[in-house]
Design a protein around this motif. Structure first.
Motif, PDB file in Angstrom:
ATOM      1  N   TRP A  36     -10.940  -7.009  -7.414  1.00 41.16           N
ATOM      2  CA  TRP A  36      -9.921  -6.256  -8.147  1.00 41.16           C
ATOM      3  C   TRP A  36      -9.475  -6.987  -9.410  1.00 41.16           C
ATOM      4  O   TRP A  36      -8.512  -6.587 -10.061  1.00 41.16           O
ATOM      5  CB  TRP A  36      -8.694  -6.018  -7.272  1.00 41.16           C
ATOM      6  N   GLU A  37     -10.161  -8.032  -9.797  1.00 40.99           N
ATOM      7  CA  GLU A  37      -9.751  -8.879 -10.912  1.00 40.99           C
ATOM      8  C   GLU A  37      -9.537  -8.087 -12.202  1.00 40.99           C
ATOM      9  O   GLU A  37      -8.552  -8.292 -12.904  1.00 40.99           O
ATOM     10  CB  GLU A  37     -10.807  -9.955 -11.137  1.00 40.99           C
ATOM     11  N   LYS A  38     -10.432  -7.174 -12.526  1.00 37.48           N
ATOM     12  CA  LYS A  38     -10.357  -6.443 -13.790  1.00 37.48           C
ATOM     13  C   LYS A  38      -9.390  -5.269 -13.772  1.00 37.48           C
ATOM     14  O   LYS A  38      -8.957  -4.817 -14.828  1.00 37.48           O
ATOM     15  CB  LYS A  38     -11.750  -5.955 -14.185  1.00 37.48           C
ATOM     16  N   ASN A  39      -9.046  -4.746 -12.597  1.00 35.89           N
ATOM     17  CA  ASN A  39      -8.170  -3.580 -12.553  1.00 35.89           C
ATOM     18  C   ASN A  39      -7.021  -3.734 -11.544  1.00 35.89           C
ATOM     19  O   ASN A  39      -6.594  -2.757 -10.935  1.00 35.89           O
ATOM     20  CB  ASN A  39      -8.983  -2.314 -12.256  1.00 35.89           C
ATOM     21  N   TRP A  40      -6.489  -4.918 -11.386  1.00 35.28           N
ATOM     22  CA  TRP A  40      -5.420  -5.180 -10.422  1.00 35.28           C
ATOM     23  C   TRP A  40      -4.193  -4.285 -10.658  1.00 35.28           C
ATOM     24  O   TRP A  40      -3.556  -3.838  -9.725  1.00 35.28           O
ATOM     25  CB  TRP A  40      -5.028  -6.650 -10.453  1.00 35.28           C
ATOM     26  N   GLU A  41      -3.881  -4.005 -11.900  1.00 35.64           N
ATOM     27  CA  GLU A  41      -2.718  -3.170 -12.215  1.00 35.64           C
ATOM     28  C   GLU A  41      -2.887  -1.741 -11.692  1.00 35.64           C
ATOM     29  O   GLU A  41      -1.901  -1.074 -11.409  1.00 35.64           O
ATOM     30  CB  GLU A  41      -2.476  -3.147 -13.721  1.00 35.64           C
ATOM     31  N   GLU A  42      -4.115  -1.288 -11.544  1.00 38.46           N
ATOM     32  CA  GLU A  42      -4.384   0.075 -11.109  1.00 38.46           C
ATOM     33  C   GLU A  42      -4.571   0.204  -9.598  1.00 38.46           C
ATOM     34  O   GLU A  42      -4.609   1.317  -9.076  1.00 38.46           O
ATOM     35  CB  GLU A  42      -5.633   0.597 -11.820  1.00 38.46           C
ATOM     36  N   VAL A  43      -4.683  -0.902  -8.879  1.00 40.24           N
ATOM     37  CA  VAL A  43      -4.895  -0.871  -7.432  1.00 40.24           C
ATOM     38  C   VAL A  43      -3.595  -0.458  -6.752  1.00 40.24           C
ATOM     39  O   VAL A  43      -2.539  -1.042  -6.996  1.00 40.24           O
ATOM     40  CB  VAL A  43      -5.356  -2.260  -6.918  1.00 40.24           C
ATOM     41  N   LYS A  44      -3.676   0.573  -5.891  1.00 38.82           N
ATOM     42  CA  LYS A  44      -2.482   1.089  -5.215  1.00 38.82           C
ATOM     43  C   LYS A  44      -2.627   1.149  -3.702  1.00 38.82           C
ATOM     44  O   LYS A  44      -1.647   1.316  -2.996  1.00 38.82           O
ATOM     45  CB  LYS A  44      -2.177   2.484  -5.735  1.00 38.82           C
ATOM     46  N   PHE A  45      -3.867   1.014  -3.208  1.00 43.35           N
ATOM     47  CA  PHE A  45      -4.126   1.162  -1.788  1.00 43.35           C
ATOM     48  C   PHE A  45      -4.837  -0.070  -1.244  1.00 43.35           C
ATOM     49  O   PHE A  45      -5.643  -0.679  -1.940  1.00 43.35           O
ATOM     50  CB  PHE A  45      -4.973   2.415  -1.539  1.00 43.35           C
ATOM     51  N   CYS A  63       0.847  -1.195   0.000  1.00 45.12           N
ATOM     52  CA  CYS A  63       0.000   0.000   0.000  1.00 45.12           C
ATOM     53  C   CYS A  63       0.885   1.249   0.000  1.00 45.12           C
ATOM     54  O   CYS A  63       1.852   1.340   0.767  1.00 45.12           O
ATOM     55  CB  CYS A  63      -0.906   0.001   1.226  1.00 45.12           C
ATOM     56  N   LEU A  64       0.562   2.217  -0.845  1.00 41.90           N
ATOM     57  CA  LEU A  64       1.340   3.447  -0.942  1.00 41.90           C
ATOM     58  C   LEU A  64       1.179   4.352   0.263  1.00 41.90           C
ATOM     59  O   LEU A  64       2.045   5.185   0.540  1.00 41.90           O
ATOM     60  CB  LEU A  64       0.961   4.214  -2.212  1.00 41.90           C
ATOM     61  N   THR A  65       0.102   4.214   1.010  1.00 48.17           N
ATOM     62  CA  THR A  65      -0.144   5.076   2.166  1.00 48.17           C
ATOM     63  C   THR A  65       0.433   4.504   3.451  1.00 48.17           C
ATOM     64  O   THR A  65       1.204   5.164   4.127  1.00 48.17           O
ATOM     65  CB  THR A  65      -1.662   5.306   2.358  1.00 48.17           C
ATOM     66  N   CYS A  66       0.063   3.270   3.775  1.00 44.85           N
ATOM     67  CA  CYS A  66       0.450   2.703   5.074  1.00 44.85           C
ATOM     68  C   CYS A  66       1.615   1.719   5.006  1.00 44.85           C
ATOM     69  O   CYS A  66       2.181   1.363   6.029  1.00 44.85           O
ATOM     70  CB  CYS A  66      -0.750   2.025   5.724  1.00 44.85           C
ATOM     71  N   GLY A  67       1.969   1.247   3.817  1.00 42.25           N
ATOM     72  CA  GLY A  67       3.067   0.306   3.677  1.00 42.25           C
ATOM     73  C   GLY A  67       2.680  -1.138   3.960  1.00 42.25           C
ATOM     74  O   GLY A  67       3.527  -2.023   3.969  1.00 42.25           O
ATOM     75  N   PHE A  68       1.404  -1.403   4.173  1.00 46.06           N
ATOM     76  CA  PHE A  68       0.900  -2.743   4.455  1.00 46.06           C
ATOM     77  C   PHE A  68       0.904  -3.584   3.186  1.00 46.06           C
ATOM     78  O   PHE A  68       0.562  -3.106   2.116  1.00 46.06           O
ATOM     79  CB  PHE A  68      -0.524  -2.623   5.010  1.00 46.06           C
ATOM     80  N   SER A  69       1.281  -4.832   3.307  1.00 48.37           N
ATOM     81  CA  SER A  69       1.253  -5.749   2.179  1.00 48.37           C
ATOM     82  C   SER A  69      -0.152  -6.343   2.072  1.00 48.37           C
ATOM     83  O   SER A  69      -0.692  -6.851   3.044  1.00 48.37           O
ATOM     84  CB  SER A  69       2.268  -6.863   2.391  1.00 48.37           C
ATOM     85  N   PHE A  70      -0.756  -6.254   0.885  1.00 46.29           N
ATOM     86  CA  PHE A  70      -2.087  -6.804   0.687  1.00 46.29           C
ATOM     87  C   PHE A  70      -2.099  -7.683  -0.544  1.00 46.29           C
ATOM     88  O   PHE A  70      -1.320  -7.504  -1.461  1.00 46.29           O
ATOM     89  CB  PHE A  70      -3.156  -5.697   0.597  1.00 46.29           C
ATOM     90  N   THR A  71      -2.994  -8.678  -0.547  1.00 47.64           N
ATOM     91  CA  THR A  71      -3.053  -9.646  -1.639  1.00 47.64           C
ATOM     92  C   THR A  71      -4.239  -9.383  -2.556  1.00 47.64           C
ATOM     93  O   THR A  71      -5.178  -8.681  -2.201  1.00 47.64           O
ATOM     94  CB  THR A  71      -3.160 -11.085  -1.107  1.00 47.64           C
ATOM     95  N   TRP A  72      -4.172  -9.977  -3.723  1.00 48.75           N
ATOM     96  CA  TRP A  72      -5.195  -9.872  -4.759  1.00 48.75           C
ATOM     97  C   TRP A  72      -6.549 -10.294  -4.215  1.00 48.75           C
ATOM     98  O   TRP A  72      -6.654 -11.228  -3.427  1.00 48.75           O
ATOM     99  CB  TRP A  72      -4.785 -10.785  -5.901  1.00 48.75           C
TER     100      TRP A  72
END
Length: 50
Positions: free
Chosen positions: A27-36, A14-23
């Motif tokens: 988010w299947e259709k826009n995974w490349e655009e997910v940032k948070f 995550c760009l804000t908190c630094g937490f690692s998150f999984t798919w």
């Protein structure tokens, strides 16, 4: 669709908190655009600096 174990799913930081998150399915259709990792982090992206 063949089931995939959670440990084999792609993940991002995550760009804000630094937490690692999984798919997630939602988010299947826009995974490349997910940032948070959450709406809370997305909404507070400008209030925190890295």
């Amino acid at each position: 669709m063949k089931r995939v174990k959670k440990q084999h799913l792609p993940s991002k930081i995550c760009l804000t908190c630094g937490f690692s998150f999984t798919w997630r399915k939602k988010w299947e259709k826009n995974w490349e655009e997910v940032k948070f990792c959450s709406e809370k982090c997305r909404k507070s992206k400008n209030s925190k600096s890295l």
